[in-house]
Scaffold this motif. Structure first.
Motif, PDB file in Angstrom:
ATOM      1  N   SER A  56       9.276  35.588  34.122  1.00 50.70           N
ATOM      2  CA  SER A  56      10.219  36.472  33.424  1.00 50.70           C
ATOM      3  C   SER A  56      10.701  35.819  32.134  1.00 50.70           C
ATOM      4  O   SER A  56      10.832  36.474  31.098  1.00 50.70           O
TER       5      SER A  56
ATOM      6  N   GLU B 193       7.914  36.085  29.623  1.00 51.99           N
ATOM      7  CA  GLU B 193       7.896  37.420  29.008  1.00 51.99           C
ATOM      8  C   GLU B 193       9.000  37.549  27.967  1.00 51.99           C
ATOM      9  O   GLU B 193       8.779  38.074  26.862  1.00 51.99           O
ATOM     10  N   GLU B 194      10.179  37.061  28.309  1.00 49.83           N
ATOM     11  CA  GLU B 194      11.318  37.167  27.397  1.00 49.83           C
ATOM     12  C   GLU B 194      11.077  36.364  26.118  1.00 49.83           C
ATOM     13  O   GLU B 194      11.381  36.816  25.009  1.00 49.83           O
TER      14      GLU B 194
ATOM     15  N   ASP C 266       8.191  33.893  39.841  1.00 46.90           N
ATOM     16  CA  ASP C 266       8.499  35.101  39.080  1.00 46.90           C
ATOM     17  C   ASP C 266       9.605  34.836  38.060  1.00 46.90           C
ATOM     18  O   ASP C 266       9.649  35.445  36.998  1.00 46.90           O
TER      19      ASP C 266
END
Length: 728
Positions: free
Chosen positions: A110, A113-114, A106
């Motif tokens: 993340s 995504e960033e 995860d």
């Protein structure tokens, strides 16, 4: 027109020196053509290094002025977690079927995504309406969705340069991750893949993971159409063939031949990566020498390995294993005057690579899995007498079936393929190569990029046409224009109430019932519910309301405030027995499906079935029943997760005409399904027709969902009440 190209890396390194190979080289001819038409190109990407914040403005200005590039600034920790983490430890191995190499985290997702948000932030700063934005590859799966949410009318393409895996592999990603990836991709107008197989794998993953169907590769998601298709990436054929024919190239090729003592040259050119199967290729070459000792001292394997991810421990150990294998083969078979393998651990510039291709008798391109593999294509257009041995796991194999196709896991098969290729008659090689080269000329990188642009534009235009019909439920255009009586017709499922897993669960809220009741009691307003439901269901749902109820797609009609139902046509239900048995057979085969019998129709529901199995069975049933429906007293129609078999003479269109009063009226009709198109078609031109949902329609307007219908009912009540109040 401006093209904004978006990829993980810029076409130049952080210091401005060009990146050799890759997307920049592949697209160079198209970009030159694009600029020659008076268009502009901006390239957005990560420069490959973290730039200190205080230097970013000056650096960005320099990169734009000197190279036409826009850097995306990522902090080094984020870049490592995004690129070395999720991209190369999760997506890369998984999409190449190396599931044991995958790491699911995860934390790295993340970062992914960033990083995608950072790319979006950079594009947000330069985007202008009318730009074409073309996003490339697996590093930026989420970017199209982010951009679509901010710029609904953006012209946006996405192309995946690696394989898209089968659903069984793709779903190994956690649901929270794989759903975001699919939804992110659907932000594009066009999603391109190298092969038809990858396209089908993507569509199946959409169906299985999100329950989203497609119509001939067209997907509807969040009020937007996306087209998916295969676009095999080509190369700049003219550039390679022109240089291959030059005196300079001939001189270098002759020198190579002399240095190799006129040995038959077998060539392997690859980036260092576990997906390329380099070690397996060496094992196959070793087996070839063992099985064919007559080729010892008569051939040479030139192994070109381009350094990649040299700081990653697993790549370092892979490199050591290859080094050791090369040493072992050369030690076992080599003599004082012959070395079986010439090993080059470096990248070759274009001017040296083409002569190497030209001098090659057998080209080995045998990856375990590859999105396309342009090396195979470059080799073919650079020479005439060399034979290509190609992995059937490479995307290029779909385009180049005349090559000798091999399974890279089959050592014996690979060794046999090397023997077949090296001993093949020259005329046979030329015949095969001519067919493949002709195909490559027709599908050059220029044609590839042009096709992606035109298909993107076509889909964007379709979306524009779709949007022009969309209308807010409180629009003035949907209000009565005269004092003539108002007649409103509603379909039921998908129009007044959303679809449910089981038909009996689809009941209106009390608030909706109250609104319909209030509307029906206003002066000069008549309401009809025309549905595929049976009489008993409609009576129960709308009990006590002064409505026209039409059941079974127009078979039965009950006028307002009456108890008796009238048949709108004469039945001959001889066909039902045979069809009913067929539907029951499908129900046994497809868990979760069920058949529903009505007086003049039969309905097969597959909403609760496995998406794949249900859809395939529905297509099979539609085909089977359509073949026997001619002159059989019934016809077959596909609806929303249903197949409906109805008796001839029934239909909402005919029913609508029969129940409408023969007097001047203002007519409003709302429906969501293919069966409702009959109503739209039968009504006079001045009627207001509204389609609920995504599918093609002849209706004048479109609502997004059932909520819009509820809002319109309340808006109409307020309008009529206010008009009546002012009139009095």
């Amino acid at each position: 027109m401006r093209l904004i190209l978006v990829s993980n890396r810029l076409p130049v390194q952080w210091d401005g020196t060009p990146n050799v190979g890759g997307l920049a080289t592949g697209l160079s001819s198209f970009l030159s053509h694009w600029k020659s038409l008076g268009n502009e190109v901006l390239w957005v990407g990560w420069p490959g290094k973290s730039i200190p914040e205080k230097e970013q403005n000056q650096y960005a200005k320099k990169m734009l002025e000197e190279h036409g590039t826009i850097p995306v600034f990522l902090k080094q920790k984020l870049a490592d977690s995004f690129y070395n983490g999720f991209c190369n430890k999760t997506i890369w191995p998984l999409f190449h079927y190396f599931t044991s190499n995958c790491e699911f985290s995860d934390g790295t997702f993340s970062s992914y995504e960033e990083a995608n948000e950072e790319f979006a932030k950079t594009i947000r700063g330069i985007y202008q309406p009318g730009d074409w934005v073309w996003v490339h590859d697996y590093h930026l799966f989420l970017l199209p969705g982010i951009l679509r949410s901010e710029f609904p009318n953006i012209l946006l393409s996405f192309f995946l340069h690696i394989p898209f895996p089968t659903f069984e592999i793709f779903r190994l990603l956690p649901e929270r991750i794989h759903s975001k990836i699919l939804k992110g991709m659907l932000g594009a107008d066009l999603i391109g893949f190298h092969t038809q197989s990858y396209t089908q794998y993507f569509l199946r993953s959409l169906l299985r993971c999100l329950g989203i169907e497609n119509e001939r590769g067209i997907i509807y998601f969040q009020n937007h159409f996306t087209k998916t298709a295969a676009f095999p990436m080509g190369i700049n054929v003219e550039q390679f063939s022109k240089y291959a024919s030059s005196a300079e190239c001939d001189a270098i090729a002759d020198q190579i031949n002399t240095n190799h003592k006129k040995l038959k040259q077998i060539l392997s050119v690859d980036r260092l990566d576990y997906t390329k199967g380099v070690l397996q290729r060496l094992n196959a070459f070793e087996l070839f020498l063992k099985q064919n000792p007559n080729w010892i001292k008569r051939c040479k394997l030139v192994l070109v390995l381009v350094p990649s991810r040299t700081d990653v421990p697993s790549y370092q150990s892979m490199k050591r294993a290859i080094d050791e294998k090369v040493g072992a083969i050369n030690g076992s078979f080599g003599t004082l005057d012959w070395t079986p393998i010439l090993y080059q651990y470096k990248g070759f510039p274009f001017e040296e690579l083409v002569p190497l291709y030209k001098n090659t008798h057998v080209m080995l391109v045998t990856p375990y899995r590859d999105g396309m593999n342009l090396v195979a294509k470059e080799f073919l257009v650079s020479q005439k007498n060399g034979m290509l041995v190609l992995s059937e796991m490479a995307g290029a194999s779909a385009e180049l079936p005349e090559a000798i196709l091999v399974n890279p896991n089959d050592l014996n098969g690979m060794a046999s393929a090397i023997k077949e290729a090296i001993e093949m008659e020259e005329t046979e090689i030329k015949n095969r190569n001519e067919v493949m080269v002709t195909r490559l000329k027709e599908n050059s990188v220029m044609e590839w990029a042009k096709k992606i642009y035109t298909d993107t534009e076509d889909t964007a235009n379709r979306n524009q046409n779709f949007q022009t019909k969309s209308i807010p439920p409180n629009s003035e255009a949907l209000l009565p224009k005269t004092n003539e009586p108002i007649f409103i017709i509603f379909d039921y499922d998908g129009t007044l109430v959303p679809f449910q897993s089981l038909p009996h669960l689809a009941v209106p809220t009390q608030e909706l019932v109250d609104s319909i009741s209030k509307l029906s009691q206003l002066p000069n307003v008549s309401i009809a519910i025309i549905s595929g439901r049976d009489r008993k269901f409609l009576e129960t749902i709308f009990t006590g309301l002064p409505l026209h109820l039409v059941a079974e797609h127009g078979a039965w009609h009950r006028p307002p405030n009456k108890k008796e139902w009238n048949s709108l046509f004469h039945s001959n239900a001889d066909w039902k027995k045979e069809i009913k048995s067929r539907l029951e057979e499908f129900t046994k085969r497809v868990p979760g499906s069920f058949a529903e019998e009505k007086e003049f129709s039969l309905v097969w529901h597959f909403r609760n079935a496995d998406p794949d199995i249900g859809l395939n069975a529905a297509r099979e049933m539609l085909d089977e029943l359509s073949q026997i429906s001619s002159n059989s007293g019934f016809f077959v129609q596909r609806g929303n997760k249903i197949i409906e078999v109805r008796e001839y003479g029934t239909g909402k269109g005919k029913a609508t005409v029969k129940i409408l009063p023969d007097a001047p009226l203002q007519t409003f009709v709302f429906g969501d399904d293919t069966t409702d198109e009959d109503m739209f078609r039968e009504l006079p031109e001045e009627a207001i027709t509204v389609k609920i949902g995504k599918s093609e329609t002849i209706a004048k307007y479109r609502f997004q969902n059932t909520d819009d219908v509820h809002i319109w009912i309340k808006h109409l009540i307020n309008h009529i009440t206010n008009v009546t109040h002012h009139a009095s």
